[in-house]
Structure formats: structure tokens, C-alpha cells
Scaffold this active site. Structure first.
Site, PDB file in Angstrom:
ATOM      1  N   SER A  75      18.051 -15.839  10.999  1.00 25.64           N
ATOM      2  CA  SER A  75      18.099 -17.299  11.144  1.00 25.64           C
ATOM      3  C   SER A  75      19.396 -17.786  11.758  1.00 25.64           C
ATOM      4  CB  SER A  75      17.995 -17.962   9.764  1.00 25.64           C
ATOM      5  OG  SER A  75      16.892 -17.488   9.077  1.00 25.64           O
ATOM      6  N   HIS A  80      14.357 -19.784  14.683  1.00 27.02           N
ATOM      7  CA  HIS A  80      13.968 -18.379  14.594  1.00 27.02           C
ATOM      8  C   HIS A  80      13.512 -17.742  15.903  1.00 27.02           C
ATOM      9  CE1 HIS A  80      14.513 -17.545  10.378  1.00 27.02           C
ATOM     10  NE2 HIS A  80      14.114 -18.764  10.132  1.00 27.02           N
ATOM     11  N   HIS A  86       8.378 -14.566   8.602  1.00 30.64           N
ATOM     12  CA  HIS A  86       8.742 -14.356   7.199  1.00 30.64           C
ATOM     13  C   HIS A  86       7.536 -14.360   6.281  1.00 30.64           C
ATOM     14  CE1 HIS A  86      12.557 -15.664   8.943  1.00 30.64           C
ATOM     15  NE2 HIS A  86      13.160 -15.180   7.872  1.00 30.64           N
ATOM     16  N   TYR A 130       7.230 -16.026   3.682  1.00 30.22           N
ATOM     17  CA  TYR A 130       6.923 -17.381   3.204  1.00 30.22           C
ATOM     18  C   TYR A 130       5.995 -18.145   4.154  1.00 30.22           C
ATOM     19  CZ  TYR A 130      10.926 -18.689   6.193  1.00 30.22           C
ATOM     20  OH  TYR A 130      11.798 -18.827   7.235  1.00 30.22           O
ATOM     21  N   GLU A 131       5.760 -17.578   5.345  1.00 33.02           N
ATOM     22  CA  GLU A 131       4.817 -18.222   6.257  1.00 33.02           C
ATOM     23  C   GLU A 131       3.369 -17.941   5.828  1.00 33.02           C
ATOM     24  OE1 GLU A 131       5.945 -17.733  10.544  1.00 33.02           O
ATOM     25  OE2 GLU A 131       7.784 -16.944   9.704  1.00 33.02           O
ATOM     26  N   ALA A 152      20.521 -14.728   7.472  1.00 32.67           N
ATOM     27  CA  ALA A 152      21.329 -15.801   6.897  1.00 32.67           C
ATOM     28  C   ALA A 152      21.147 -15.706   5.394  1.00 32.67           C
ATOM     29  CB  ALA A 152      20.824 -17.144   7.398  1.00 32.67           C
ATOM     30  N   MET A 192      15.702 -14.665   2.148  1.00 35.54           N
ATOM     31  CA  MET A 192      14.231 -14.598   2.061  1.00 35.54           C
ATOM     32  C   MET A 192      13.662 -13.581   3.035  1.00 35.54           C
ATOM     33  SD  MET A 192      13.491 -18.672   2.051  1.00 35.54           S
ATOM     34  CE  MET A 192      14.553 -19.797   1.110  1.00 35.54           C
ATOM     35  N   SER A 193      14.444 -12.570   3.363  1.00 31.66           N
ATOM     36  CA  SER A 193      13.943 -11.640   4.388  1.00 31.66           C
ATOM     37  C   SER A 193      14.532 -10.251   4.185  1.00 31.66           C
ATOM     38  CB  SER A 193      14.330 -12.151   5.780  1.00 31.66           C
ATOM     39  OG  SER A 193      15.722 -12.098   5.950  1.00 31.66           O
ATOM     40  N   ASN A 238      25.848 -20.579   3.320  1.00 32.18           N
ATOM     41  CA  ASN A 238      26.063 -21.633   2.311  1.00 32.18           C
ATOM     42  C   ASN A 238      26.544 -20.968   1.034  1.00 32.18           C
ATOM     43  OD1 ASN A 238      23.095 -20.782   2.614  1.00 32.18           O
ATOM     44  ND2 ASN A 238      23.156 -21.544   0.507  1.00 32.18           N
ATOM     45  N   HIS A 273      18.340 -26.577   5.042  1.00 34.58           N
ATOM     46  CA  HIS A 273      18.085 -25.685   6.186  1.00 34.58           C
ATOM     47  C   HIS A 273      19.046 -26.010   7.333  1.00 34.58           C
ATOM     48  CE1 HIS A 273      15.831 -22.994   8.729  1.00 34.58           C
ATOM     49  NE2 HIS A 273      15.474 -23.941   9.561  1.00 34.58           N
TER      50      HIS A 273
HETATM   51  N1  HPA Z   1      18.890 -18.947  -0.630  1.00 35.22           N
HETATM   52  C1  HPA Z   1      17.890 -18.254  -0.079  1.00 35.22           C
HETATM   53  N2  HPA Z   1      17.830 -17.982   1.236  1.00 35.22           N
HETATM   54  C2  HPA Z   1      18.840 -18.423   2.005  1.00 35.22           C
HETATM   55  C3  HPA Z   1      19.914 -19.149   1.487  1.00 35.22           C
HETATM   56  C4  HPA Z   1      19.932 -19.428   0.103  1.00 35.22           C
HETATM   57  O1  HPA Z   1      20.851 -20.069  -0.439  1.00 35.22           O
HETATM   58  N3  HPA Z   1      20.745 -19.409   2.520  1.00 35.22           N
HETATM   59  C5  HPA Z   1      20.184 -18.870   3.627  1.00 35.22           C
HETATM   60  N4  HPA Z   1      19.017 -18.263   3.322  1.00 35.22           N
END
Ligand code: HPA
Length: 283
Positions: free
Chosen positions: A41, A72, A94, A96-97, A125, A224-225, A248, A258
Site C-alpha cells: 500500500s 494499490h 487482499h 478483505y476484498e 504498510a 492486513m496482508s 501509523n 487510510h
Molecule cells: N492496522 C492494520 N493494517 C494497517 C495499519 C494498521 O494500523 N496500518 C497500515 N495497515
């Protein structure tokens, strides 16, 4: 007995390999890529590293599907980076899709199989759980926790790719980790090392989950990946390196967005390109 669904997964893989092969240039056939890099990401700049590149949209490849999330990309690029022929997967689909982990790893597995690749470099990310981390740090993944409650190798084993019960006690290659640290030292890019935990998303974590992942499970970053790609690559007997961009810090003062994740990913992109180029020269 293999279920219909599993048979079609292997068929998809074969058809995708054929479609990719048909699109290769003489140059790629003469010198095939030996490394695959997956751009996570906000790391859309990674595919631009490649010189004299062959570019394919995911949309023109069978069974891959288009990337649906902003930031993406969705391009497969083959070209030279730091003198090495590489494939860069610019964007990933991903879980989650709404697709299975097996489907999510299809393109990576096809590329590994078609070119006989043995080195896989993943990027993502991630939220920083380790309180000593700073925004835009790059974390070299030492190990992972698969908290997706699924596995991309579920179903009949593809014996031509790898064995039924792959070892995961050394999922990330110590040799590649050492090279990444050496590249960090030579380029001055600040890196950390730690454990990445992957949930399925698409929600970010609750504060209770963050505390559990950090304090009980010992995770340093979360995303998430990636873990399913590592599993698929290890199954295919590849060495794996994974670099997490800390986009973050957790727990957030306010909330995780996001937009913040994408923006920090971009800032860290320049460091990532420097690090990867140096890493490739050392490979
Ligand atoms: N949590 C989950 N997935 C992420 C995060 C997060 O804080 N930051 C970037 N991808």
C-alpha cells in the site's frame, strides 16, 4: 478427492502461467527475472524503479482480477533494477476484498512458477505497535503471526510446487535479512526489525486488540496482508524478505485513517527505493 473449487485453483494457476508466458518479450525470455518484489500500500513508486520494463495490467491477465483499493496500483512490471532482472507486482489483491488467501496469492505463485524464482521480496504498510517506532520507519520482518485464521495452502497440495507440510520455523531468510541490514547501513536508511501480525481486515484494530497483539503476542507491527504470500513463497522453496513501512503509530491519538496510511507510505517510498536498490546490488 479434490473439490471442484480446488481443481479450478490449480487450473487457474496453469492458465495464468500460459497467459503470462504468451506476453513475454524475447528480452525477458533470454534473461528471465530471478527476483519478485511485491509493492504494498502506498508504495506505487516501486514499479517505476524498473528500467526498460515490460508492463502488464492485472486486468489483462486471466483469473487475477483488478485491484479495487485506492493506492494499490495493479500492474505487473518486468525490468532491470540495479542491474538485476526483477518482476515487480505493483499492487496486490487482499483477502478483505472477499477473495480466499489462495486466490490472493495466485499471481505471485504464477510468477514464481513460470520463472523459477527463488527470491521473494514483500513490502507492506503496517501500523507500529512497538512504542519505540517512528512514523515512516522501515521494519525488516523477522517473523510473523498469521492471525487471518486461514491458510493459502488449504486444499490438495500442489506437489509440483512444494511439499504438503512446509516448515515455517524460519519463514524469513536470515541471509536476506542480513543483506537488508547491510543495505540500510550503506544507504543510511533507518530500519528496525520485528514481528509482523496480519489480521484479515478491513477494519483497523480496536484498542483492546492492539494491547493484546503488543503485550500478549509480542507483535511489533500489524497489517492486513503478506503472511499468506510468505507461506505460498516458502511452500515454493523461496527465500523471503519482507519490509514493513510503519505508516501509523498505535494506539492512535485519535483514529487510524487510510489517508494517513497512504501519505506516510509515499513519504517512506523514497527510502524504500534506495534501500531496495542497494539490497539488489548485494544479492
Ligand atoms: N492496522 C492494520 N493494517 C494497517 C495499519 C494498521 O494500523 N496500518 C497500515 N495497515
Amino acid at each position: 478427492m479434490a473439490s471442484e473449487e480446488d481443481i479450478s485453483t490449480n487450473q487457474k494457476l496453469d492458465e495464468l502461467c500460459v497467459a503470462l508466458d504468451e506476453r513475454m518479450t524475447d528480452d525477458v525470455r533470454k534473461v528471465p527475472p530471478s527476483v519478485v518484489i511485491v509493492a504494498g500500500s502506498g508504495l506505487n513508486m516501486l514499479p517505476d524503479m524498473a528500467e526498460d520494463a515490460l508492463k502488464l495490467d492485472y486486468g489483462e491477465l486471466p483469473h487475477v482480477g483488478s485491484v479495487t483499493v485506492a493506492g494499490h496500483g495493479g500492474k505487473l512490471v518486468i525490468g532491470k533494477v540495479a542491474g538485476k532482472k526483477v518482476v515487480i507486482l505493483g499492487g496486490r489483491r487482499h483477502p478483505y476484498e472477499g477473495i480466499t488467501l489462495s486466490q490472493s496469492t495466485l499471481l505471485l505463485r504464477a510468477v514464481i512458477k513460470l520463472f523459477g524464482i527463488r527470491v521473494v521480496v514483500l513490502s507492506n504498510a503496517a501500523g507500529g505497535l512497538n512504542p519505540s517506532f517512528n512514523l515512516a520507519d522501515i521494519m525488516i520482518v523477522r517473523d510473523h503471526i498469521n492471525f487471518m485464521f486461514e491458510n493459502p495452502l488449504t486444499g490438495p497440495n500442489d506437489d509440483s510446487t512444494g511439499k504438503r507440510f512446509p516448515d515455517m520455523s524460519q519463514a524469513y531468510s536470515p541471509r536476506l535479512i542480513a543483506l537488508a541490514h547491510a543495505a540500510a547501513a550503506d544507504t543510511g536508511v533507518p530500519v528496525r526489525e520485528g514481528v509482523y501480525i496480519a489480521g484479515k481486515g478491513p477494519t483497523y484494530e480496536t484498542r483492546a486488540e492492539m494491547a493484546m497483539f503488543r503485550n500478549i503476542m509480542g507483535a511489533d507491527s500489524i497489517g492486513m496482508s503478506t503472511v499468506h504470500e510468505t507461506i505460498a513463497a516458502k511452500h515454493a522453496r523461496c527465500e523471503v524478505l519482507c519490509l514493513s513501512v510503519i505508516t501509523n503509530l498505535l494506539p492512535p491519538r485519535d483514529e487510524v485513517t487510510h489517508a494517513e496510511v497512504m501519505q506516510t507510505g509515499k513519504i517512506a517510498g523514497e527510502r524504500m527505493v534506495r534501500l531496495l536498490k542497494d539490497f539488489l546490488t548485494k544479492l
